[in-house]
Write a protein that holds these residues in place. Structure first.
Motif, PDB file in Angstrom:
ATOM      1  N   TYR A   1       0.816  -1.214   0.000  1.00  0.00           N
ATOM      2  CA  TYR A   1       0.000   0.000   0.000  1.00  0.00           C
ATOM      3  C   TYR A   1       0.852   1.267   0.000  1.00  0.00           C
ATOM      4  O   TYR A   1       0.396   2.306  -0.418  1.00  0.00           O
ATOM      5  CB  TYR A   1      -0.888   0.038   1.250  1.00  0.00           C
TER       6      TYR A   1
ATOM      7  N   THR B   1      -0.648   3.564   5.570  1.00  0.00           N
ATOM      8  CA  THR B   1      -1.839   2.777   5.330  1.00  0.00           C
ATOM      9  C   THR B   1      -2.500   2.446   6.660  1.00  0.00           C
ATOM     10  O   THR B   1      -1.832   2.311   7.674  1.00  0.00           O
ATOM     11  CB  THR B   1      -1.515   1.496   4.553  1.00  0.00           C
TER      12      THR B   1
ATOM     13  N   ASN C   1      -1.973   7.587  -4.195  1.00  0.00           N
ATOM     14  CA  ASN C   1      -2.493   6.225  -4.143  1.00  0.00           C
ATOM     15  C   ASN C   1      -3.858   6.139  -4.816  1.00  0.00           C
ATOM     16  O   ASN C   1      -4.660   7.035  -4.619  1.00  0.00           O
ATOM     17  CB  ASN C   1      -2.667   5.791  -2.677  1.00  0.00           C
ATOM     18  N   PRO C   2      -4.155   5.108  -5.520  1.00  0.00           N
ATOM     19  CA  PRO C   2      -3.311   3.938  -5.792  1.00  0.00           C
ATOM     20  C   PRO C   2      -2.301   4.161  -6.917  1.00  0.00           C
ATOM     21  O   PRO C   2      -1.762   3.212  -7.438  1.00  0.00           O
ATOM     22  CB  PRO C   2      -4.342   2.879  -6.186  1.00  0.00           C
TER      23      PRO C   2
ATOM     24  N   ASP D   1       0.578   6.214  -6.713  1.00  0.00           N
ATOM     25  CA  ASP D   1       1.746   6.986  -6.274  1.00  0.00           C
ATOM     26  C   ASP D   1       3.036   6.306  -6.733  1.00  0.00           C
ATOM     27  O   ASP D   1       4.040   6.275  -6.029  1.00  0.00           O
ATOM     28  CB  ASP D   1       1.739   7.202  -4.764  1.00  0.00           C
TER      29      ASP D   1
ATOM     30  N   ARG E   1      -5.028   7.232   0.064  1.00  0.00           N
ATOM     31  CA  ARG E   1      -3.692   6.934   0.549  1.00  0.00           C
ATOM     32  C   ARG E   1      -3.737   5.970   1.731  1.00  0.00           C
ATOM     33  O   ARG E   1      -2.887   5.104   1.883  1.00  0.00           O
ATOM     34  CB  ARG E   1      -3.036   8.238   0.976  1.00  0.00           C
TER      35      ARG E   1
ATOM     36  N   ARG F   1      -1.170   0.169  -3.824  1.00  0.00           N
ATOM     37  CA  ARG F   1      -0.533   0.758  -4.987  1.00  0.00           C
ATOM     38  C   ARG F   1      -0.537  -0.255  -6.127  1.00  0.00           C
ATOM     39  O   ARG F   1      -0.282  -1.435  -5.930  1.00  0.00           O
ATOM     40  CB  ARG F   1       0.902   1.112  -4.610  1.00  0.00           C
TER      41      ARG F   1
END
Lengths: 553, 355
Positions: free
Chosen positions: A299, A303, B239-240, B242, B317, B322
């Motif tokens: 992530y 997160t 995100n998603p 980044d 985020r 990601r």
């Protein structure tokens, strides 16, 4: 290598004559260990012997390679097991002469021998013929001498300037045919290496052509430290520091199991239940962190999952603090039991555990909502970081890594210790062989651990007050007989955590060897990530859940 | 084309200060003053967002408290952080390609600032209103990619290089769907002029029980709105998407080697881009500065809208994984591009039938 007396037969007798028949022309002697029959062979027949054992007798798991120097010889011991039945063990002892310690490498038979033999070469000084890449692994390549060798000079200066170290950039890393690759050092300081791991990575654009883990940044020779401590008290604090991600009690159990079997100590049932409960609490804490950091890898920072996992882990830590008095380095086990009974008032303690365990299903539901149910995460993890079953076995992968590759192998069930065989729980296995499977296995193991803890609490609550025996009678000083050898494993948070001890008649171990699951698991990284994209390599690394304290020891 | 520019805010200032009589010089001073005001408003917003709001928002998502030491709710951390960041040592990597390395942060931050020049922020705040407003804002916003490439290339660092390459690949893949979706709005309005795009959204679409629902394009064409939002998030690199920074993969991407003031500039640039992304979304789809109440408080509504977009990026985020770079490219070229053209054709058909 002195021949054991016939009366000291190992536990497993079945099939021993068959083994003798199978290896008839190769065996030169017997040197049985307490846990397994051991055959002595010539150093040039290692591949032949192990090959036959693997192909014909089904010993498909090279758990550990132990090396040691004796005044008259060097010795490598290959501890073999079966993934189907880890109690079916056999050890192959390979003595080599001390002037010219060259032994045949087992690498062509078991891939996992690669790193294990490099470690033996690094620390003890045995050279392995036919080894693909015999370099130092834990110590710097410029290190002088082999620290666990008998003639090692502790005081010799080891100051070697940086320029003496090989510079991977110095020579042109690009192959002639392929001029588009780029060498990148990932780590030792990198957000995703979970400690001080250094990955020497060759990239072709975004794709990983080759990755080679460079380990040893946290190495401090825990084995030698243990060899300098007395069995009774001085060794137990160290296991906490191997896998330091709150898996302390699981590690302590590895030492306790080996030493208790070596000194023939019976642990009271009550203490076994406390141990089982404590160990499973540790497993939950360890898996929570594993899931949280895996989420970080997928992530990115900030997160929510990481913080949620830490929040839940904190509750486990509070319970463990109540139990042991410590949050990280528990030092709670003693040979023959545990150091003290459950905290008073007991009801309150049980209440706190029940509260946690009862709340766990809801929390896991939340994790599944946030992580495993997320389509993007599935895109990222399903079908990436593939580790086929056969490859995993070949590399000696264990724990959630093996169970994520469809290997139904759990020491708690297959080679029971503690109180596990009395309790009702299951071993989660996923056969996706990918990052997602390993994540799922961990989350499901948390559920199973909670089941175990609940049953332990039930048992402990009803335990009669006058039978709460937390420690067996253990002599103040333990001196196991001379030249007894034992290798015992437990199911740590990351996999099969083992300890090999050779007693030499004193109160300290003659040889203390640690089988670190992370060490073997990390070896599979190139297998999973070569040809994949950088993010997948990072994800694969995260899904292995390594702890450098345990890799480097 | 530029000659057809109207300049509401400078004109207003010129009138207020009595500069309108002094010819070109007066216009120039008024324009400078107006630019100074708009620039500072946006910088102040990023100043609040970067060191403080971002932390507080993320903390709420992740069950934490975040900054709470200085001032009420930790708001005093803003000057403290500013001082800290500005007083740090500026480390210049060996072999950095200067002056490209020094210019890059300015380009990243500056390109976003340029974009605000044509945004009608309500309450009469708009620096310029050229005929080609929309084209201009897309054009300057994408100059940031140039800054990223310069930063990545000039840093003499492999992570930076990878980050720069990712940034280019990503922006190429998302700029086209972004612009094409933006063009579908132009089909409705028939003008690229920002003020006209806003004006076209002020009519009432339908009245539901006395409540007038305005014809914001987000309501008229929600499909385009979602498409635009997704492309916009990719455009600002959050995100998603980044991926150019991807801290766990390539450390910090193109900005790995930047410290101190340069880092602040890059960081500022990123936040400015988020706000610019929010501003474009607000103008194209959310009726610009429109909202309940008198027109003079329009600026407040505008701020609310761009902060809503900021909140969305922070939410993503905290909760969205990601994507991998190849997956992102695939979604961009094989998914978003087709959808955006489909949207364009559909919109054209609908507009053609209605008109």
């Amino acid at each position: 290598m002195s021949l054991q007396e016939e009366s000291e037969t190992p536990e497993i007798e079945s099939g021993e004559t068959e083994l003798e028949a199978l290896l008839d022309d190769l065996i030169v002697d017997r040197d049985d260990h307490m846990n397994a029959p051991a055959f002595v062979i010539r150093p040039d027949t290692v591949q032949e012997t192990l090959g036959r054992l693997k192909e014909e007798a089904g010993y498909d798991h090279l758990s550990l390679v132990t090396a040691e120097e004796y005044p008259d010889r060097f010795e490598s011991i290959y501890h073999l097991k079966k993934f189907d039945d880890p109690t079916d063990e056999v050890s192959i002892v390979v003595p080599t002469d001390s002037e010219n310690p060259v032994s045949e490498s087992a690498e062509p038979v078991f891939r996992t021998a690669d790193w294990h033999e490099r470690e033996a070469y690094d620390l003890v000084g045995i050279e392995y013929d036919d080894h693909p890449d015999l370099r130092r692994i834990l110590l710097p390549e410029t290190w002088q001498g082999h620290p666990m060798g008998l003639d090692y000079d502790q005081d010799r200066p080891q100051m070697v300037p940086l320029r003496e170290n090989a510079n991977p950039l110095q020579e042109d890393q690009r192959a002639e045919s392929d001029s588009d690759t780029m060498f990148v050092n990932i780590g030792p300081h990198h957000p995703a290496t979970h400690g001080v791991l250094h990955l020497e990575t060759t990239l072709d654009g975004e794709q990983v052509v080759d990755v080679e883990p460079d380990i040893g940044y946290l190495h401090r020779n825990e084995e030698q430290m243990a060899q300098n401590g007395t069995y009774r008290h001085q060794i137990m604090p160290y296991p906490d520091r191997w896998d330091y991600i709150s898996a302390g009690l699981l590690n302590e159990w590895a030492y306790a199991r080996a030493a208790e079997d070596l000194a023939d100590i019976e642990v009271p049932e009550y203490a076994q239940i406390i141990r089982t409960m404590g160990a499973e609490l540790c497993r939950i804490a360890a898996h929570m962190l594993a899931v949280g950091t895996f989420a970080l890898d997928i992530y990115g920072d900030f997160t929510a999952i990481f913080m949620y996992a830490i929040r839940d882990r904190e509750e486990v830590q509070n319970i463990l603090e109540d139990l042991t008095g410590q949050r990280l380095m528990f030092n709670y086990f003693r040979l023959g039991g545990v150091v003290w009974d459950l905290p008073e008032p007991r009801e309150e303690f049980f209440e706190s555990i029940r509260e946690f365990v009862d709340g766990l299903p809801d929390r896991l539901e939340e994790y599944h909502d946030l992580i495993t149910g997320n389509e993007i995460l599935q895109m990222r993890t399903v079908g990436t970081g593939i580790l086929p079953e056969e490859v995993a076995k070949n590399y000696g992968a264990t724990g959630p890594v093996a169970r994520g590759s469809g290997i139904d192998y759990d020491i708690r069930r297959d080679d029971p210790y503690g109180y596990y065989d009395e309790l009702d729980w299951e071993v989660p296995v996923e056969d996706g062989c990918d990052n997602f499977s390993r994540l799922l296995v961990r989350l499901r193991e948390v559920e199973e651990s909670a089941k175990i803890i609940e049953q332990c609490v039930d048992l402990l609550e009803d335990w009669p007050e006058d039978e709460r025996n937390i420690q067996a009678n253990v002599p103040r000083t333990l001196r196991p007989e001379d030249d007894k050898e034992i290798y015992r494993t437990v199911e740590g948070a990351k996999g099969e955590l083992g300890v090999y001890i050779r007693s030499d008649g004193t109160e300290k171990p003659g040889r203390f060897k640690i089988r670190s699951p992370c060490f073997s698991n990390l070896q599979t990284l190139p297998e999973m990530s070569n040809g994949e994209y950088i993010p997948d390599m990072i994800a694969a690394l995260g899904s292995l859940d390594i702890v450098l304290g345990e890799v480097d020891r | 084309m530029i000659l057809q520019t109207e300049s509401p805010l400078p004109d207003l200032l010129a009138d207020l200060l009595g500069l309108s009589g002094s010819g070109v010089a007066g216009e120039f001073v008024a324009a400078l003053l107006a630019a100074f005001i708009v620039g500072n408003v946006m910088l102040a917003m990023t100043g609040v967002a970067g060191p403080w709001a971002k932390r507080k928002i993320t903390a709420k998502f992740t069950d934490r408290i975040a900054a709470d030491r200085i001032g009420p709710a930790g708001i005093g951390t803003i000057p403290a952080d500013a001082l800290r960041l500005l007083s740090k040592e500026l480390i210049v990597p060996e072999g950095a390609d200067r002056p490209a390395w020094d210019i890059a942060p300015l380009i990243v931050a500056g390109s976003a600032m340029l974009g605000f020049a044509v945004i009608p922020m309500g309450s009469g705040i708009q620096l310029a209103d050229p005929e080609v407003g929309l084209a201009y804002v897309f054009a300057v916003a994408s100059i940031a990619s140039l800054g990223m490439v310069m930063a990545g290339y000039a840093s003499n660092n492999k992570y930076s290089m990878l980050g720069a390459l990712r940034a280019v690949a990503q922006n190429l893949a998302y700029e086209i769907p972004l612009v094409v979706t933006g063009v579908s709005v132009v089909l409705f309005t028939g003008s690229l002029r920002m003020s006209e795009i806003v004006a076209a959204q002020q009519e009432t679409l339908i009245s539901v029980g006395g409540l007038a629902i305005p014809s914001w394009f987000a309501i008229v064409n929600p499909f385009a709105f979602v498409l635009f939002l997704a492309a916009n998030v990719a455009e600002v690199g959050r995100n998603p998407f980044d991926i150019p920074e991807a801290p766990t993969e390539i450390v910090a991407g193109f900005q790995t080697e930047y410290s101190s003031v340069y880092f602040v500039l890059l960081y500022l640039g990123e936040f400015l881009h988020i706000f610019l992304g929010g501003a474009i979304t607000a103008v194209l789809f959310l009726g610009g500065a429109a909202g309940p109440g008198p027109e003079s408080i329009g600026f407040l509504w505008f701020v609310v809208k761009i902060w809503a977009f900021f909140l969305l990026t922070q939410w993503l985020r905290s909760a969205a994984p990601r994507l991998r770079i190849d997956q992102l490219i695939e979604i961009g070229w094989k998914g978003m591009l087709e959808l955006s053209f489909l949207n364009l054709v559909l919109t054209a058909v609908i507009v053609g039938m209605v008109a």
